[in-house]
Design a protein around this motif. Structure first.
Motif, mmCIF file in Angstrom:
data_model
loop_
_atom_site.group_PDB
_atom_site.id
_atom_site.type_symbol
_atom_site.label_atom_id
_atom_site.label_comp_id
_atom_site.label_asym_id
_atom_site.label_seq_id
_atom_site.Cartn_x
_atom_site.Cartn_y
_atom_site.Cartn_z
ATOM 1 N N TRP A 240 -16.353 -3.911 -17.007
ATOM 2 C CA TRP A 240 -15.833 -5.050 -17.744
ATOM 3 C C TRP A 240 -16.795 -5.623 -18.766
ATOM 4 O O TRP A 240 -16.587 -6.698 -19.305
ATOM 5 C CB TRP A 240 -15.176 -6.114 -16.890
ATOM 6 N N ASN A 523 -7.390 -7.661 -23.652
ATOM 7 C CA ASN A 523 -6.767 -6.856 -22.616
ATOM 8 C C ASN A 523 -5.361 -6.526 -23.091
ATOM 9 O O ASN A 523 -4.578 -7.425 -23.348
ATOM 10 C CB ASN A 523 -6.685 -7.627 -21.297
ATOM 11 N N VAL A 524 -5.053 -5.257 -23.234
ATOM 12 C CA VAL A 524 -3.764 -4.903 -23.825
ATOM 13 C C VAL A 524 -3.034 -3.867 -22.988
ATOM 14 O O VAL A 524 -3.617 -3.196 -22.135
ATOM 15 C CB VAL A 524 -3.944 -4.340 -25.252
ATOM 16 N N ARG A 525 -1.752 -3.765 -23.270
ATOM 17 C CA ARG A 525 -0.919 -2.783 -22.609
ATOM 18 C C ARG A 525 -0.642 -1.699 -23.633
ATOM 19 O O ARG A 525 -0.101 -1.958 -24.708
ATOM 20 C CB ARG A 525 0.377 -3.513 -22.238
ATOM 21 N N LYS A 575 -9.975 6.859 -15.788
ATOM 22 C CA LYS A 575 -9.883 6.215 -14.479
ATOM 23 C C LYS A 575 -9.999 7.338 -13.475
ATOM 24 O O LYS A 575 -9.159 8.217 -13.424
ATOM 25 C CB LYS A 575 -8.536 5.490 -14.356
ATOM 26 N N MET A 585 -12.485 4.488 -9.777
ATOM 27 C CA MET A 585 -13.627 4.076 -10.591
ATOM 28 C C MET A 585 -13.236 4.096 -12.055
ATOM 29 O O MET A 585 -12.528 4.996 -12.483
ATOM 30 C CB MET A 585 -14.748 5.091 -10.433
ATOM 31 N N THR A 586 -13.744 3.134 -12.799
ATOM 32 C CA THR A 586 -13.487 3.120 -14.232
ATOM 33 C C THR A 586 -14.642 3.789 -14.954
ATOM 34 O O THR A 586 -15.789 3.431 -14.724
ATOM 35 C CB THR A 586 -13.385 1.667 -14.718
ATOM 36 N N GLY A 603 -7.755 -0.022 -17.382
ATOM 37 C CA GLY A 603 -7.533 -0.953 -16.289
ATOM 38 C C GLY A 603 -6.696 -0.310 -15.205
ATOM 39 O O GLY A 603 -7.199 0.383 -14.337
ATOM 40 N N GLU A 604 -5.386 -0.535 -15.257
ATOM 41 C CA GLU A 604 -4.544 0.062 -14.222
ATOM 42 C C GLU A 604 -3.291 0.660 -14.839
ATOM 43 O O GLU A 604 -2.899 0.322 -15.948
ATOM 44 C CB GLU A 604 -4.175 -0.983 -13.178
ATOM 45 N N LEU A 606 0.335 0.868 -15.425
ATOM 46 C CA LEU A 606 1.409 -0.125 -15.359
ATOM 47 C C LEU A 606 2.768 0.532 -15.183
ATOM 48 O O LEU A 606 3.797 -0.130 -15.243
ATOM 49 C CB LEU A 606 1.405 -0.985 -16.629
ATOM 50 N N ALA A 612 -2.998 -0.562 -18.711
ATOM 51 C CA ALA A 612 -3.694 -1.766 -19.156
ATOM 52 C C ALA A 612 -5.072 -1.318 -19.624
ATOM 53 O O ALA A 612 -5.778 -0.619 -18.905
ATOM 54 C CB ALA A 612 -3.826 -2.747 -18.010
ATOM 55 N N LEU A 613 -5.439 -1.695 -20.839
ATOM 56 C CA LEU A 613 -6.743 -1.304 -21.370
ATOM 57 C C LEU A 613 -7.544 -2.550 -21.703
ATOM 58 O O LEU A 613 -6.995 -3.564 -22.139
ATOM 59 C CB LEU A 613 -6.594 -0.481 -22.649
ATOM 60 N N ARG A 614 -8.835 -2.425 -21.488
ATOM 61 C CA ARG A 614 -9.730 -3.520 -21.850
ATOM 62 C C ARG A 614 -10.542 -3.039 -23.041
ATOM 63 O O ARG A 614 -11.313 -2.097 -22.926
ATOM 64 C CB ARG A 614 -10.627 -3.859 -20.663
#
Lengths: 663, 148
Positions: A240, A523-525, A575, A585-586, A603-604, A606, A612-614
Motif C-alpha cells: 500500500w 483506488n479504482v475498479r 496477486k 500476497m500482493t 487489490g482484490e 471484484l 480493485a487496483l491501487r
C-alpha cells in the motif's frame, strides 16, 4: 551419514560457544582486576573461538535449510522444498530462532573484530571491553539454548514437506534488511563495552574516544542502512505504498538510532574538548539498552506486527530479565564510577560545544517522545488500564517541530567554533544562506505544487538551510586556501563524513516533505479495456492472465501507461497465492524514478473480470532512502580519518609513558 | 551576577523552556491521539464513544462480506461470538482479510452502532492473532474454531 547429524553438530557448537563466552566474560575481567597478564590474554582467543563456533552453528542451520532437513522443527516451519535456494538461505533468519542465532553470530563477529583491530589497545582495556561483550554474548546464547533452540527436532514424525517461509519475507529486501539492522543493534554493544570498561578502569581520555568513535560510527551506519531498507521493503512489499507507519517495531529501531546519533555527536565533544564525559558514557549505555529494548519489543510478541511471531511467553520474560540486568548493572556501575571520569570544561553559550549540547538535548527529547508513544500503550495494557494505541498524528505533531529545531541547530553547528563563537561573525557568515533558504522554501511550493503550503515550505526551509549553510562553510574553508586543490586536500575525511551525513538528512527531509504532501493515491475498479488517469498518466488494463511461479500461482495484469498521449511502458502487478500456506500476497509493479515513482498494486478480485487496483503517484519518494544511504556513507567516511589510524602509535606512547610514571 | 553564573542561568532557562515545550506538545498530542480498543460486545453495550476514532476487533463473520458492484465500498460484520458490529469501508482490503479470521478496524462509530472504518488491519501471518482480538475472544470462541 554426517549430514544426518548436522543439527546436533550445530547444537553442540552453540554450547561450546557459550562456554567460551563464559570464559571470555569472566577470566579477562578478573585478570584486569588483579593485573594478571595471562588471565587478560584469555580475551582474544576466546573471542575468536566463540565466533568460530557460532559460525559453525550458523552454517549447520543454513545447511539444514539447504538440504531440506524437515526433521528440524525450525526448518519445517519456515521452509519448503519448492522454495528457491536463495530464500532457503535467507529463511535462516526469517523467524525467531534463527534470527536470534544470527544476532549472536554478529555479536561474536563484532567481538572478533574488536580483538583483531584493537591490538594496540592497553591490555587491561581490551580485556575489559571483550569481557563486557562476553557477558552480552552469554546472555544471548543462553537465551537461544534455553528458550529458542533452532536445532530442535521433530522426531519421529518427520513432516513430508515444510510449511514454507512467510511469503512476505520471500523477497530481496528481507535477505539484507535484518542482517544490516542487527549489525547496527549489536554494533552498539562495542561502544557500550568501551563505556563500561572505561567506567571500571576509571580512564576516559581523548585516546578512549578515538578508539570508541569508529566502532560507534560503523554500527550507526549499519543501523541507518537497516532502517532505510526496512522502510523500502515495507514500501513495495506490503502493497500500500506507505514508507513509515510509526509502527512500534519501526520505532524500536528508530530509538537506538536517535540515541546513537546523539552519542556520535557527544563523542565528538568528548574527543575534542574533553567535556561531556559522563554524558557520553551514559548515552552509550542508553543506546545499547534501547537496542535491547527493541529486541524485546520485536521478539516478545507483545506487539502486533510482521516481526512478532506466535510466541511463548518464556522468551519475552527472558529478554526482559536480560534487559533489566543490563540496564540495572550498567547504571549501577555508572552511578558508582562516573564521578571519577567526569571533567568540567567551560564554554560560551554560543559555541560549537553548546550547539552540540542543544543537538543532544533535542535528540534525547525525540528519543523520549518516541519511547513514550511506543511503550505507553504497552504499560497501560500490562497494568490492566485498557487497550489503546497511539496513532501516527502523535508522532508527527512532535517529530516535525523537533526536527525543524534540530535542523536550525545543525545549520549553525559546523560553522561555529569550539568554546566560543562571536554571534556577529556567525550571523555574517550565515545570513545569506538563511535568507536564500527562506525565500526558496517560500517560492518552491508555488512552482511545484501550484499553491503555497506552510508545511512544505517548513520542510524545504529546513533542508535548504542545512544544505546552504554547509555549502557556505565549505566555500569559506576553500576560499582561505592558497589554491582549490590545497584547500580540498586540507579537508579531512571526518569533515566530509559530517558533510555527507548532514546532506543525507537534508535529502531525506526533502523526500519526506514532498511525498507526504504531493502523494496522489487512487483506488479504482478496472476491467480489461478500462483506463484511468492519475497525475497526468493514463493507466489502461490491457490483459489479465494466470501465471505459475516456483511456489505460487498468480493473477497478473498488464497495465499500459501513457503520458501526454504517448505510450510509454507497461507494468505488471500481480496477486499471488502461495501454495504451501494458501497465503495471498500482493506483488507491486513499480516504475521508479529520481523525481517520482509510479506504483500499481492489485487489490482484490471484484468478479466479472474486474479488479480493485491501487494506483499511486509518489514524487521524490526515492530521496527518503537515498538520504539514508548518504548518512550511512557519511558515518563510514568519518571512520577512515587518519587520526583513527594514528591512534595506535599515540596509544602506545601514552601507555608506555604511563608505565614509566608508574615505574 | 558574574558571567559564569549568568551563562549557567541561561543554559538552565533554555533547558527548562525546551523541556516545557516538549512536555506540553507531548501531552497535547497524546491526549488527542489515543485510540482505545473495544470489542463488539462492549460497543453493543454502549461503552464506546461515538464520533471519535476507536479501534475494534474480532472475527469477520462468515458470509457477511458484501461488495458494492460499482464502487469499492464494502461492508462486513465483525463478531466476538456475543455481539456483531457492522463495519463499512471504502477501498482495498488487506491480502489476509478473509471471512472467519481476526481483524482490527480503526474508525469512528456513528449513532446507529455502525463503524466507518478508515483502516482495516489483518495479520501478516496466518498463525498469528492480534493480542487485542485474542483477548476479546477469550472464552467466547466456539470450540470447533479453537480446535482448528
Amino acid at each position: 551419514m554426517l549430514d544426518k547429524i548436522i543439527p546436533e553438530i550445530g547444537h553442540f557448537a552453540l554450547i561450546l560457544a557459550l562456554l567460551m563466552a563464559v570464559l571470555q566474560a569472566t577470566v579477562p575481567m578478573a585478570g584486569a582486576m588483579t593485573r594478571r597478564p595471562l588471565w587478560m590474554a584469555f580475551a582474544r582467543p576466546m573471542a575468536s573461538g566463540q565466533f568460530l563456533f557460532l559460525l559453525l552453528a550458523y552454517f549447520c542451520l543454513t545447511a539444514s535449510f539447504l538440504i531440506d532437513d524437515f526433521s528440524v522443527a525450525y526448518v519445517a516451519n519456515n521452509s519448503n522444498s519448492m522454495l528457491p535456494w536463495y530464500y532457503k538461505f535467507s529463511a535462516v533468519w526469517g523467524s525467531h530462532e534463527g534470527s536470534v542465532l544470527l544476532w549472536s553470530l554478529l555479536m561474536g563477529g563484532w567481538g572478533f573484530a574488536v580483538s583483531r583491530f584493537s591490538s594496540q589497545l592497553p591490555h587491561d582495556m581490551l580485556a575489559r571491553v571483550l569481557g563486557v561483550m562476553g557477558w552480552v554474548s552469554v546472555g544471548f546464547i543462553l537465551f537461544i539454548l534455553m528458550t529458542s533452540n533452532p536445532f530442535e527436532r521433530l522426531l519421529p514424525d518427520v513432516p513430508q514437506d515444510g510449511a514454507d517461509l512467510n511469503p512476505l519475507l520471500q523477497d530481496f529486501g528481507l535477505i539484507i534488511h535484518p542482517p544490516m539492522l542487527y549489525m547496527g543493534y549489536v554494533g552498539f554493544s562495542v561502544v557500550f563495552a568501551f563505556a563500561i570498561a572505561a567506567l571500571i578502569g576509571g580512564r576516559l581520555d581523548a585516546a578512549w574516544t578515538r578508539w570508541a568513535r569508529p566502532w560507534t560510527n560503523i554500527a550507526w551506519a549499519f543501523l541507518t542502512v537497516g532502517i532505510a531498507l526496512g522502510s523500502w521493503w515495507a514500501y513495495y512489499e506490503l502493497g500500500w505504498g506507505g514508507w513509515w507507519f510509526w509502527d512500534p517495531v519501526e520505532n524500536a529501531s528508530l530509538l537506538p538510532w536517535l540515541a546513537g546519533t546523539a552519542l556520535m555527536h557527544s563523542l565528538a565533544v568528548t574527543e575534542k574538548r574533553g567535556s561531556f564525559k559522563s554524558w557520553t558514557v551514559l548515552l552509550a549505555i542508553i543506546t545499547f539498552s534501547l537496542s535491547l529494548l527493541g529486541t524485546f519489543l520485536v521478539r516478545s510478541g507483545v506487539l502486533t506486527s510482521v516481526h512478532a511471531f506466535a510466541n511463548d511467553p518464556a522468551r519475552g520474560t527472558f529478554i526482559l530479565v536480560l534487559l533489566g540486568l543490563t540496564v540495572g548493572i550498567s547504571l549501577l556501575i555508572f552511578a558508582l564510577r562516573a564521578p571519577r571520569v567526569s571533567h568540567m570544561v567551560g564554554f560560551n553559550w554560543l559555541s560549537r560545544d553548546s550547539l552540540l549540547l542543544a543537538n543532544n538535548i533535542l535528540l534525547v527529547i525525540m528519543t523520549v517522545t518516541v519511547l513514550l508513544g511506543t511503550v505507553y500503550p504497552l504499560l497501560l495494557d500490562s497494568l490492566g488500564l485498557g487497550k489503546i494505541s497511539v496513532g501516527p498524528p502523535y508522532f508527527n505533531t512532535l517529530f516535525v517541530p523537533l526536527t525543524v529545531l534540530l535542523c536550525i541547530v545543525m545549520g549553525l553547528g559546523p560553522v561555529a567554533r569550539w568554546k566560543r563563537m562571536p554571534g556577529r561573525e556567525l550571523f555574517r557568515r550565515l545570513v545569506w544562506a538563511g535568507l536564500a533558504a527562506l525565500i526558496l522554501a517560500a517560492v518552491l511550493p508555488l512552482i511545484y505544487g501550484g499553491e503555497w503550503n506552510l508545511w512544505v515550505s517548513l520542510g524545504l526551509a529546513a533542508a535548504l538551510w542545512l544544505t546552504l549553510s554547509l555549502v557556505r562553510d565549505l566555500f569559506d574553508k576553500l576560499r582561505n586556501a592558497s589554491s582549490l586543490g590545497a584547500g580540498l586536500r586540507r579537508l579531512t575525511p571526518a569533515y566530509w563524513g559530517m558533510f555527507m551525513g548532514h546532506m543525507g538528512l537534508a535529502v531525506t527531509i526533502v523526500g519526506v516533505t514532498v511525498v507526504s504532501h504531493y502523494n496522489i493515491e487512487r483506488n479504482v475498479r478496472l476491467a480489461p479495456g478500462d483506463s484511468v488517469e492519475v497525475a497526468g498518466y493514463t493507466f489502461t488494463m490491457q490483459d489479465l492472465r494466470e501465471r505459475r511461479g516456483p511456489n505460487f500461482i498468480a493473477d497478473t495484469a498488464t497495465i499500459a501507461v501513457s503520458h501526454d498521449g504517448e505510450h510509454a511502458f507497461t507494468m505488471h502487478p500481480e496477486k499471488r497465492l502461495y501454495l504451501a500456506r494458501g497465503m495471498p500476497m500482493t506483488d507491486v509493479a513499480l516504475r521508479p524514478g529520481l523525481l517520482r515513482d509510479l506504483y500499481v498494486a492489485m487489490g482484490e478480485d471484484l468478479g466479472d473480470g474486474a479488479w480493485a487496483l491501487r494506483i499511486q503517484y509518489k514524487p521524490f519518494v526515492r530521496w527518503l532512502w537515498l538520504g539514508g544511504l548518504l548518512m550511512a556513507l557519511g558515518g563510514i567516511l568519518a571512520v577512515v580519518d587518519r587520526r583513527y589510524r594514528r591512534v595506535r602509535s599515540t596509544a602506545i606512547q601514552a601507555h608506555s609513558e604511563q608505565k614509566e610514571v608508574r615505574a | 551576577m558574574n558571567p559564569k553564573r549568568k551563562q549557567r542561568l541561561y543554559l538552565i532557562l533554555g533547558l527548562v523552556a525546551l523541556a516545557a515545550i516538549a512536555v506540553g506538545l507531548t501531552l497535547y498530542s497524546l491526549s488527542s491521539n489515543i485510540n482505545l480498543f473495544f470489542s463488539p460486545a462492549q460497543i453493543a453495550s454502549g461503552e464506546a464513544p461515538v464520533d471519535r476514532q476507536i479501534r475494534a476487533g474480532g472475527m469477520v463473520k462468515a458470509g457477511s462480506v458484501k461488495r458494492d458492484s460499482e464502487s469499492l465500498d464494502v461492508s462486513f460484520m465483525v463478531t466476538d461470538y456475543e455481539s456483531d458490529l457492522e463495519v463499512r469501508y471504502s477501498g482495498i482490503l488487506p491480502d489476509l482479510f478473509r471471512e472467519g479470521q481476526g481483524v482490527v478496524v480503526v474508525g469512528e462509530l456513528n449513532g446507529n452502532g455502525l463503524l466507518r472504518a478508515d483502516q482495516v488491519l489483518a495479520k501478516h501471518d496466518e498463525n498469528y492473532m492480534p493480542p487485542e482480538v485474542a483477548e476479546a475472544l477469550k472464552g467466547k470462541m466456539p470450540t470447533e474454531t479453537i480446535a482448528k
